[in-house]
Design an enzyme around this catalytic site. Structure first.
Site, PDB file in Angstrom:
ATOM      1  N   LYS A  43       0.826  -1.201   0.000  1.00 52.25           N
ATOM      2  CA  LYS A  43       0.000   0.000   0.000  1.00 52.25           C
ATOM      3  C   LYS A  43       0.866   1.260   0.000  1.00 52.25           C
ATOM      4  O   LYS A  43       0.582   2.224  -0.720  1.00 52.25           O
ATOM      5  CB  LYS A  43      -0.938  -0.020   1.198  1.00 52.25           C
ATOM      6  CG  LYS A  43      -1.985  -1.130   1.111  1.00 52.25           C
ATOM      7  CD  LYS A  43      -2.690  -1.397   2.422  1.00 52.25           C
ATOM      8  CE  LYS A  43      -3.648  -2.569   2.300  1.00 52.25           C
ATOM      9  NZ  LYS A  43      -4.277  -2.964   3.579  1.00 52.25           N
TER      10      LYS A  43
ATOM     11  N   GLN B 111      -4.446  -1.870   9.885  1.00 48.53           N
ATOM     12  CA  GLN B 111      -4.253  -3.178   9.270  1.00 48.53           C
ATOM     13  C   GLN B 111      -4.753  -4.287  10.188  1.00 48.53           C
ATOM     14  O   GLN B 111      -4.351  -4.390  11.345  1.00 48.53           O
ATOM     15  CB  GLN B 111      -2.771  -3.392   8.933  1.00 48.53           C
ATOM     16  CG  GLN B 111      -2.487  -4.681   8.191  1.00 48.53           C
ATOM     17  CD  GLN B 111      -3.150  -4.717   6.815  1.00 48.53           C
ATOM     18  OE1 GLN B 111      -3.106  -3.745   6.059  1.00 48.53           O
ATOM     19  NE2 GLN B 111      -3.761  -5.845   6.488  1.00 48.53           N
TER      20      GLN B 111
ATOM     21  N   ASP C 183     -11.219   2.053   4.312  1.00 47.43           N
ATOM     22  CA  ASP C 183     -11.395   0.603   4.254  1.00 47.43           C
ATOM     23  C   ASP C 183     -12.867   0.235   4.076  1.00 47.43           C
ATOM     24  O   ASP C 183     -13.194  -0.899   3.723  1.00 47.43           O
ATOM     25  CB  ASP C 183     -10.853  -0.058   5.530  1.00 47.43           C
ATOM     26  CG  ASP C 183      -9.488  -0.687   5.316  1.00 47.43           C
ATOM     27  OD1 ASP C 183      -9.169  -1.016   4.145  1.00 47.43           O
ATOM     28  OD2 ASP C 183      -8.752  -0.880   6.295  1.00 47.43           O
TER      29      ASP C 183
END
Length: 292
Positions: free
Chosen positions: A52, A96, A119
């Protein structure tokens, strides 16, 4: 048989995002800024976050990686998220997953500002998705929709079977495919561990989305000839003959299914790359909403 190459599809998204960032800079504006929090040193998570950060650099986004020890208390993580929530220089926040067992994923997800929830996991984002409103789409389902669009695959009127019902992939994927949107309008069946005779269901499918986390679970005899098969799974399987001591396997027996399906996504090199592309498109959207 068409290979749904994530490298090719994500490159197209990357070029569009790079051009959008270039235009922002030409106008004297700052680029979008993604902040990622990584807790502990889980190997898979390290790989995902590094990808990312690399993608951000390639398209001209700003990225900040915040590393925390796996002994970090929940209240410390919540405080860090609140700091990012109130930072006007940060457009998107991701934490994460998975998290250490002593930290509640629900509490962490709910603490992220919905306007920075790139997200797409916050209940506000999910609620808006269900109602068909503009929102942040969870990155993996979004990436799959971008893949369908890139390869111009016909979905209208098709029967899609989604294997897996997670909040991250299965449920939002079923909503998107059934929605009245481009590359939607499917009749959708969700299958899971309690589905009787799963094979009977998949043999009826024009499109199969495999997101259950079991290596090579979907075999050729489970696929209707000519079906589209999209593999979301990614599992490290021990293999002493491999350089790293393991191989990455998807949920689909790629070699066998390729002889039956009309299109299949590979693992690696498929949906994983599109997930990052979806995340970056969400980050640009977050920037645009906050700066309108």
């Amino acid at each position: 048989m068409l290979i749904l190459d994530g490298k090719v599809a994500s490159q197209s998204v990357k070029e569009n995002l790079t051009e959008a960032t270039r235009q922002l800079k030409e106008q004297g504006k700052r680029p979008p800024h993604l902040a990622a929090i990584l807790i502990g040193n889980n190997g898979a998570s390290e790989t995902y976050v590094a990808s990312k950060v690399k993608f951000c650099a390639e398209i001209g986004f700003t990225s900040t990686l915040i590393r925390l020890d796996d002994t970090t208390e929940e209240k410390e993580l919540l405080a860090k998220i609140e700091e990012l929530n109130t930072d006007d220089r940060v457009d998107g926040i991701l934490v994460q997953l998975p998290l250490p067992k002593h930290i509640s994923e629900a509490n962490i997800i709910n603490s992220i500002d919905p306007d920075k929830d790139v997200d797409g996991f916050h209940p506000v984002s999910v609620g808006r998705l269900v109602q068909g409103l503009d929102t942040f789409i969870p990155a993996t389902p979004y990436g799959i929709m971008l893949m369908l669009e890139h390869f111009q695959l016909t979905t209208k009127g098709k029967h899609a079977v989604v294997i897996g019902r997670s909040n991250i992939v299965g449920r939002p994927m079923s909503i998107l495919l059934s929605s009245n949107i481009p590359f939607g309008n499917c009749t959708v069946t969700i299958c899971h561990s309690h589905t009787p005779d799963l094979r009977q269901m998949t043999l009826q499918a024009d499109i199969i989305i495999a997101a259950l986390g079991k290596p090579e679970f979907v075999k050729a005899d489970m696929v209707k000839p000519g079906a589209i098969v999209i593999d979301v799974g990614i599992t490290r399987v021990d293999d002493a003959t491999a350089t790293r001591g393991y191989r990455i396997k998807g949920d689909v027996d790629f070699k066998a299914v390729s002889s039956v399906a009309s299109a299949v996504s590979p693992v690696p090199g498929g949906v994983g790359l599109m997930t990052i592309a979806g995340l970056m498109k969400n980050t640009l959207s977050a920037y645009e909403r906050r700066n309108q």
